[in-house]
Design a protein around this motif. Sequence first.
Motif, PDB file in Angstrom:
ATOM      1  N   THR A 358       0.535  -7.231  14.969  1.00 35.76           N
ATOM      2  CA  THR A 358      -0.327  -6.313  14.215  1.00 35.76           C
ATOM      3  C   THR A 358       0.521  -5.271  13.497  1.00 35.76           C
ATOM      4  O   THR A 358       1.355  -4.608  14.110  1.00 35.76           O
ATOM      5  CB  THR A 358      -1.329  -5.622  15.140  1.00 35.76           C
ATOM      6  N   PHE A 359       0.294  -5.152  12.186  1.00 36.77           N
ATOM      7  CA  PHE A 359       0.988  -4.176  11.359  1.00 36.77           C
ATOM      8  C   PHE A 359       0.005  -3.138  10.835  1.00 36.77           C
ATOM      9  O   PHE A 359      -1.165  -3.440  10.569  1.00 36.77           O
ATOM     10  CB  PHE A 359       1.647  -4.867  10.162  1.00 36.77           C
ATOM     11  N   PHE A 360       0.507  -1.916  10.666  1.00 28.95           N
ATOM     12  CA  PHE A 360      -0.207  -0.860   9.959  1.00 28.95           C
ATOM     13  C   PHE A 360       0.658  -0.468   8.766  1.00 28.95           C
ATOM     14  O   PHE A 360       1.795  -0.012   8.932  1.00 28.95           O
ATOM     15  CB  PHE A 360      -0.444   0.355  10.860  1.00 28.95           C
ATOM     16  N   LEU A 361       0.135  -0.669   7.553  1.00 33.74           N
ATOM     17  CA  LEU A 361       0.877  -0.411   6.330  1.00 33.74           C
ATOM     18  C   LEU A 361       0.196   0.666   5.507  1.00 33.74           C
ATOM     19  O   LEU A 361      -1.029   0.803   5.529  1.00 33.74           O
ATOM     20  CB  LEU A 361       0.977  -1.676   5.474  1.00 33.74           C
ATOM     21  N   ARG A 362       1.009   1.418   4.761  1.00 37.65           N
ATOM     22  CA  ARG A 362       0.465   2.317   3.734  1.00 37.65           C
ATOM     23  C   ARG A 362       1.074   1.933   2.397  1.00 37.65           C
ATOM     24  O   ARG A 362       2.287   1.723   2.290  1.00 37.65           O
ATOM     25  CB  ARG A 362       0.780   3.777   4.055  1.00 37.65           C
ATOM     26  N   ARG A 384      -1.431 -12.085   2.452  1.00 36.06           N
ATOM     27  CA  ARG A 384      -2.802 -11.600   2.538  1.00 36.06           C
ATOM     28  C   ARG A 384      -3.197 -10.989   1.200  1.00 36.06           C
ATOM     29  O   ARG A 384      -2.470 -10.161   0.640  1.00 36.06           O
ATOM     30  CB  ARG A 384      -2.952 -10.537   3.631  1.00 36.06           C
ATOM     31  N   ARG A 385      -4.357 -11.387   0.687  1.00 27.39           N
ATOM     32  CA  ARG A 385      -4.849 -10.826  -0.570  1.00 27.39           C
ATOM     33  C   ARG A 385      -5.922  -9.794  -0.261  1.00 27.39           C
ATOM     34  O   ARG A 385      -6.884 -10.068   0.470  1.00 27.39           O
ATOM     35  CB  ARG A 385      -5.406 -11.927  -1.473  1.00 27.39           C
ATOM     36  N   LEU A 386      -5.749  -8.599  -0.813  1.00 25.73           N
ATOM     37  CA  LEU A 386      -6.673  -7.496  -0.571  1.00 25.73           C
ATOM     38  C   LEU A 386      -7.310  -7.042  -1.876  1.00 25.73           C
ATOM     39  O   LEU A 386      -6.661  -7.037  -2.936  1.00 25.73           O
ATOM     40  CB  LEU A 386      -5.934  -6.317   0.079  1.00 25.73           C
ATOM     41  N   ARG A 396      -4.533  -2.493   8.134  1.00 28.64           N
ATOM     42  CA  ARG A 396      -4.232  -3.144   9.411  1.00 28.64           C
ATOM     43  C   ARG A 396      -4.282  -4.655   9.212  1.00 28.64           C
ATOM     44  O   ARG A 396      -5.299  -5.206   8.785  1.00 28.64           O
ATOM     45  CB  ARG A 396      -5.236  -2.731  10.483  1.00 28.64           C
ATOM     46  N   LEU A 397      -3.169  -5.328   9.507  1.00 28.70           N
ATOM     47  CA  LEU A 397      -3.076  -6.773   9.349  1.00 28.70           C
ATOM     48  C   LEU A 397      -2.455  -7.388  10.594  1.00 28.70           C
ATOM     49  O   LEU A 397      -1.490  -6.843  11.146  1.00 28.70           O
ATOM     50  CB  LEU A 397      -2.206  -7.134   8.133  1.00 28.70           C
TER      51      LEU A 397
END
Length: 425
Positions: A358-362, A384-386, A396-397
């Motif tokens: 699990t990643f948390f990105l900004r 992952r496409r957002l 969160r991915l």
Amino acid sequence: MNDSYDVMVIGGGPAGLAAAIAAHEGGAAVLIVEREAQLGGILKQCVHDGFGLERYGEALTGPEYAARDANRVNELGIDVATGTYVLDAERSDGTCTLTLTNADGIWRVTIKTLVLATGCRERTARQVLIHGDRPSGVFTAGCAQNLVNLQGMLPAHRVAILGSGDIGLIMARRLTLEGAEVVGVFEAKPQPSGLPRNIAQCLDDFYIPLHLSTTVTRTLGKDRLEAVEVCAVDDQMRPIAGTERLVECDTLLLSVGLIPENELAERLGVPLSPLTHGPIVDQHLQTEVDGIFAAGNCLFVNDLVDYVSEQGRRAGAEAARVALHGQNRMLAQVRVGAGVASCIPQRVDREADLSEVTFFLRSAETYRKVEVMFVDKGEVLQKRRLVAVRPSEAVRLTVDLNEMGDDVWVSMAGGTSILKGRDHV
């Protein structure tokens, strides 16, 4: 309380409570150390709802959310030392010894693993270089929140707010409901720092103007604040000469960012990230110092308390496992690429199962239709496409990195950058 434990948790807020519960459920003997008189952390003064939507599927107030974990801690019989401070910390031979103090005296506790859940603190007026004297009426947003919600005081009648962080937005609404006039929220960046729902519910719904690319440069008043000078800024956030104007007010609230509390981590030799200002951690939230974990806002400033509790549970469960069974780690690096401002974790333990990391990105900017890519030696491991990302909201991915090599790059590509520099009035 004893003089030795498997796991010690520093901080009794949502991250610390979740970590303690998970560590106890993992079979460890746990001690929570909290400097305030009650558990719950900052949630005790957050009387608005909206907490727990992801974790519980319902909107709770801050005290309601905190009470669920605090009650669980009591039910499990986990040892808690409130009103207690850490005087010193030493690490040797795979254990930590902490010197604690409270009203009962000073004592030393030896532990196998440590979870840091120390939260964060607010930036002050001097940290954002506002000129002028030091009149009364200048508060951080969190201080004003404490005065209104816990002490029943109204510290303001006519308020200007510098910064569009979530606490400042929530206090704009709270003070309006209590009868104060909020003359405006001034944000130096070209886009708001708070969550979109808080912009809508706290400003738009109450017709409170938001002035982007604008900052407060000076306070006026000797004994009590009488006005602030505001000024437009350029794309480097430097004041633009000739755009200065005075805004009359008796109170200035500062919502200009949070600083993770990591003095104890530094004392223990834990390396910090220059991007998040929190400890560098692996996917289990263990720092580069074996046996020391970090979770919540001391790790990075989170948007949602649900994420804070998730990190606490992960750190607590792993701290218990390491304390009881030991570990072998082989750390690989996670590197930040284009479009990514920060990333948690910054390391990956290749000795562990990497099928669900699990990643948390900004993001560095606001993007639409962006792809988040995890790349190793030119090979895309995961994509992952957002629809949209913005710096104010952590992404969160959970991805599968079992095929990674020595390190992995995380980047965002293909998105359209969108910067909003207009006022919201």
